[in-house]
Enzyme design. Sequence first.
Site, PDB file in Angstrom:
ATOM      1  N   HIS A  28       1.058  -0.872   0.152  1.00 36.85           N
ATOM      2  CA  HIS A  28       0.142  -0.347   0.210  1.00 36.85           C
ATOM      3  C   HIS A  28       0.685   0.992  -0.101  1.00 36.85           C
ATOM      4  O   HIS A  28       0.668   2.206   0.560  1.00 36.85           O
ATOM      5  CB  HIS A  28      -1.264  -0.393   0.889  1.00 36.85           C
ATOM      6  CG  HIS A  28      -1.972  -1.327   1.473  1.00 36.85           C
ATOM      7  ND1 HIS A  28      -3.341  -0.619   0.898  1.00 36.85           N
ATOM      8  CD2 HIS A  28      -2.180  -2.439   1.488  1.00 36.85           C
ATOM      9  CE1 HIS A  28      -3.844  -1.400   1.169  1.00 36.85           C
ATOM     10  NE2 HIS A  28      -3.185  -2.681   1.258  1.00 36.85           N
ATOM     11  N   ASN A  84     -10.421  -3.120   2.408  1.00 32.41           N
ATOM     12  CA  ASN A  84     -10.013  -3.082   0.634  1.00 32.41           C
ATOM     13  C   ASN A  84     -11.346  -2.465   0.397  1.00 32.41           C
ATOM     14  O   ASN A  84     -12.346  -2.484   0.709  1.00 32.41           O
ATOM     15  CB  ASN A  84      -9.857  -3.897   0.885  1.00 32.41           C
ATOM     16  CG  ASN A  84      -7.596  -4.217   1.284  1.00 32.41           C
ATOM     17  OD1 ASN A  84      -7.110  -3.354   1.661  1.00 32.41           O
ATOM     18  ND2 ASN A  84      -6.927  -5.250   1.361  1.00 32.41           N
ATOM     19  N   HIS A 134      -3.586   1.337  12.018  1.00 27.13           N
ATOM     20  CA  HIS A 134      -3.648   0.034  12.570  1.00 27.13           C
ATOM     21  C   HIS A 134      -4.897  -0.850  13.060  1.00 27.13           C
ATOM     22  O   HIS A 134      -5.793  -0.400  13.270  1.00 27.13           O
ATOM     23  CB  HIS A 134      -2.285   0.022  13.836  1.00 27.13           C
ATOM     24  CG  HIS A 134      -2.065  -1.414  15.158  1.00 27.13           C
ATOM     25  ND1 HIS A 134      -2.230  -2.184  14.601  1.00 27.13           N
ATOM     26  CD2 HIS A 134      -2.440  -1.703  16.180  1.00 27.13           C
ATOM     27  CE1 HIS A 134      -2.387  -3.300  14.876  1.00 27.13           C
ATOM     28  NE2 HIS A 134      -2.162  -2.248  16.316  1.00 27.13           N
TER      29      HIS A 134
HETATM   30  C1  HEM Z   1      -7.909  -8.450   5.127  1.00 19.44           C
HETATM   31  C2  HEM Z   1      -6.733  -8.325   4.455  1.00 19.44           C
HETATM   32  C3  HEM Z   1      -6.327  -7.027   5.076  1.00 19.44           C
HETATM   33  C4  HEM Z   1      -6.861  -5.723   4.560  1.00 19.44           C
HETATM   34  C5  HEM Z   1      -8.167  -5.486   4.080  1.00 19.44           C
HETATM   35  C6  HEM Z   1      -5.614  -4.520   4.613  1.00 19.44           C
HETATM   36  C7  HEM Z   1      -5.649  -3.508   4.601  1.00 19.44           C
HETATM   37  C8  HEM Z   1      -4.634  -2.457   4.435  1.00 19.44           C
HETATM   38  C9  HEM Z   1      -4.330  -0.984   4.117  1.00 19.44           C
HETATM   39  C10 HEM Z   1      -5.614  -0.503   3.561  1.00 19.44           C
HETATM   40  C11 HEM Z   1      -3.177  -0.403   4.591  1.00 19.44           C
HETATM   41  C12 HEM Z   1      -2.913   0.723   4.047  1.00 19.44           C
HETATM   42  C13 HEM Z   1      -3.150   1.522   5.337  1.00 19.44           C
HETATM   43  C14 HEM Z   1      -2.104   2.662   4.864  1.00 19.44           C
HETATM   44  O1  HEM Z   1      -3.282   3.789   3.866  1.00 19.44           O
HETATM   45  O2  HEM Z   1      -1.271   3.270   5.648  1.00 19.44           O
HETATM   46  C15 HEM Z   1      -2.227  -2.341   4.838  1.00 19.44           C
HETATM   47  C16 HEM Z   1      -1.342  -1.158   5.110  1.00 19.44           C
HETATM   48  C17 HEM Z   1      -0.197  -2.546   5.075  1.00 19.44           C
HETATM   49  N1  HEM Z   1      -1.102  -3.870   5.600  1.00 19.44           N
HETATM   50 FE1  HEM Z   1      -2.781  -4.525   5.301  1.00 19.44          FE
HETATM   51  N2  HEM Z   1      -4.278  -5.254   5.262  1.00 19.44           N
HETATM   52  C18 HEM Z   1      -4.862  -6.477   5.148  1.00 19.44           C
HETATM   53  C19 HEM Z   1      -4.217  -7.892   4.983  1.00 19.44           C
HETATM   54  C20 HEM Z   1      -2.874  -7.988   6.107  1.00 19.44           C
HETATM   55  C21 HEM Z   1      -1.767  -9.008   6.472  1.00 19.44           C
HETATM   56  C22 HEM Z   1      -2.183 -10.294   6.864  1.00 19.44           C
HETATM   57  C23 HEM Z   1      -1.373  -8.296   6.688  1.00 19.44           C
HETATM   58  C24 HEM Z   1       0.746  -8.503   7.260  1.00 19.44           C
HETATM   59  C25 HEM Z   1       0.519  -9.933   7.963  1.00 19.44           C
HETATM   60  C26 HEM Z   1      -0.748  -6.533   6.481  1.00 19.44           C
HETATM   61  C27 HEM Z   1      -0.405  -5.893   6.872  1.00 19.44           C
HETATM   62  C28 HEM Z   1       0.502  -4.872   5.522  1.00 19.44           C
HETATM   63  C29 HEM Z   1       1.739  -3.612   6.518  1.00 19.44           C
HETATM   64  C30 HEM Z   1       2.823  -4.264   6.675  1.00 19.44           C
HETATM   65  C31 HEM Z   1       0.901  -2.494   5.651  1.00 19.44           C
HETATM   66  C32 HEM Z   1       1.848  -1.481   5.535  1.00 19.44           C
HETATM   67  C33 HEM Z   1       1.780  -0.422   6.953  1.00 19.44           C
HETATM   68  C34 HEM Z   1       2.331   1.052   7.122  1.00 19.44           C
HETATM   69  O3  HEM Z   1       3.636   0.821   6.650  1.00 19.44           O
HETATM   70  O4  HEM Z   1       2.005   2.214   7.660  1.00 19.44           O
HETATM   71  N3  HEM Z   1      -2.040  -6.909   5.895  1.00 19.44           N
HETATM   72  N4  HEM Z   1      -3.540  -3.411   4.334  1.00 19.44           N
END
Ligand code: HEM
Length: 753
Positions: free
Chosen positions: A131, A203, A395
């Site tokens: 993202h 999402n 978060h």
């Molecule tokens: C339903 C499943 C998931 C959804 C809907 C989702 C959604 C999102 C969204 C919207 C962001 C962007 C946030 C922003 O705009 O700053 C994001 C970032 C991220 N997601 Fe997820 N995610 C999912 C699953 C996961 C899983 C399973 C992991 C790890 C085990 C993960 C790890 C991350 C990480 C590391 C970031 C970057 C965050 C940052 O640097 O601030 N995500 N996710």
Amino acid sequence: MSESNPIKSAVEKVVDTVAHHGHPEKAEIPGVPNSEPPSLEEPVEPREPLAPKPDQTGPDTFSPTGQPTGASQDAMAQGGAFLTSAQGVRLPDTDHSLKAGPRGPVLLQDFHLREKIMHFDHERIPERVVHARGSAAHGVFRSYGTAANITKAAFLAEGVETPVFVRFSTVLGSRGSADTVRDTRGFATKFYTTEGVYDLVGNNIPVFFIQDGIKFPDVIHAGKPHPDREIPQAQSAHDTFWDFVSLHTEATHHTMWNMSDRGIPRSFRMMEGFGVHTFRLVNAEGATTLVKFHWKPKLGVHSLTWEEAQLINGVDPDYHRRDLADAIEAGAYPQWELGVQTFPDTPDQMFEGIDLLDPTKIVPEELAPVQPIGLMELNRNPSNFFAETEQVAFHAGHLVPGIDVTDDPLLAARLFSYLDTQLTRLGGPNFPQIPINRPHAPVNDMLRDGFHQDAVHRGVAPYRPNSLDGGCPFQAGAAEGGYVEVPVEVAGRKVREAPASYADHFSQPRLFWRSMSPVEKEHIIDAYTFELGKCYEQAVKERQLRVLANIDPVLCREVAQGLGLPAPEPTEPPAELAPSPALSQVGREWPTDGRIIGIVADESCDLGVVGAVRTAVLAAGMVPLIIAPKGGMLGTMPVQRTFLTARSVEFDALLLAGAPAPGKDAFGARDAKAGNLLPDGAVDPRVVLMVMEVYRHAKAIGGWGTAARVLTAAGVSEQAPGVIVGEDGEQVLRETIGLLAAHRVWERFPPAA
Ligand code: HEM
């Protein structure tokens, strides 16, 4: 709307309030870089910095410990008329290093040079692991109160208004990648509630590729560019992605959504958002309800065509980012209704045979309707991308009393991952103190020190129990608004296993496929064929065809044909689930706020009519862009696009005020779009190309005056669906807006026989 339905009448009330909440300083044509036009000559008279544009604000002014400071937002920005060092010392010169003579060596004592270069050298921080490419806006969430019986969350009580910050994103691409790639879109909302920050990190697709968070690195490594050449950027049309999803068939449902039109949204403003996981709400009495969160856009869910998406990536790689910022600047504030599907909190956490803990499954809206609980409006653009959009830290574990998690194993990994990654991305543990992340509730956390500590804590006893600080801070039970986890029973054998219910990977992709209209099915076939057609390895293609065979024989056959491969037989009998009409994007009408109307005109047109049409477009809440042979003014109207700079994909509909002759720059060497052949009496070839593309992309075309000549040159019949030729420009516009309400002229996409 019926008065007897409390949810509906609450909706009506808020929609009405928002509809009458105009923005006094909205821009007619959005996009100018600053709040004042620049002078031609370099300004030399010292003055205070310019105010931001009226649509722009920074984060609300709260202290690092969540207390309102009452300070103006200006206080967070640079001030004073003169250039200073980071220490506030005024500086006489920033163009020359301090040297021993004009041609001599630079002196080490030049503190300004050292400070300036040192800071520049450290301007970049790591981009998000996923993202990375995103765009955000501030707004407000107004609760209807219709969820107050199932949750004690204060921000969901009736009439409560909560500031929000929303960031939309793509998943796979780097920070500088293009917006309109085929991908899932992030939809992350930060609610600054009176009880602390609540983040709904969702999402635009309601399911996920994996059922267990331990697989997240695998799916992301497969989707990211190949590690040897670091290509392709921001896309799934490559071997490693299809290698993974064809072997890991729990990804089939999410992949199907990506291959559908949902993977290429027209605008962030026209996307649904989903919390994906099932969450547990708890009310003041301790009663619990399982829910899935949905954001429903007031403008409807709309997509680009694949060809448009690809052209836009070249013509305007910032298309979604620009669209969001421009719409807000122009006063077309996007709105989403937040809704919940509710399920009884039964011990098995199943609903109608669907495992609510499986994030690869939806619950069709026909089985559990989405009940509206509030309205969000985005109405302010950030004033600094880095400070706000880049530094915001969402978060999934930012929860408030009344909202709890479930045992979805995907969610569990997320509850660890976000804080962990932000520690590196934002350089230490104090990122909650960055202005955009500050809660709007008092913070007394006993967390101390660390890099970039912005708070100046008092007292001597950041530990509990203590007597030296008078025992402060005190613990808050539920009665004092403390976050108390729902005391659910947990028991089980320690195993690395998935439940049997997680083994069904094909019935819901088939449900999705069967819920699509014929044209949406065609797009899905096309997307699979395109993506697999970009893979090198036959084995990967053949393996994915086996997956498609288990979804639907027609889908499999059509894709196989495009790939030049035989269609395999299914290995599982197809599930016969009832289609869910709510999944289709086609067949209804929606508001057209903020849509872009291109108006082609030149000096030979009746400029009075063009002016009247342009005004009518603005009055209808849309943005008219005049497209003329050259820049400057056309009569009294500013020209926003020339035949050289315009491309059809920028517009939702095209109006032709006549048949412009070739412009002076209409030759191939100057503008490749023009080509080289210009027969006598021709229409400008760039305009002809625009009409051809707009027609091919099933957009409305309107024309008056001599416009029919352009249609003829483009090979478009006046009688074709969605083509309106008339005498009266304003009438043509009205009919065009009518067509735009359906988003596209769908009849132009006849399905294959
Ligand atoms: C339903 C499943 C998931 C959804 C809907 C989702 C959604 C999102 C969204 C919207 C962001 C962007 C946030 C922003 O705009 O700053 C994001 C970032 C991220 N997601 Fe997820 N995610 C999912 C699953 C996961 C899983 C399973 C992991 C790890 C085990 C993960 C790890 C991350 C990480 C590391 C970031 C970057 C965050 C940052 O640097 O601030 N995500 N996710």
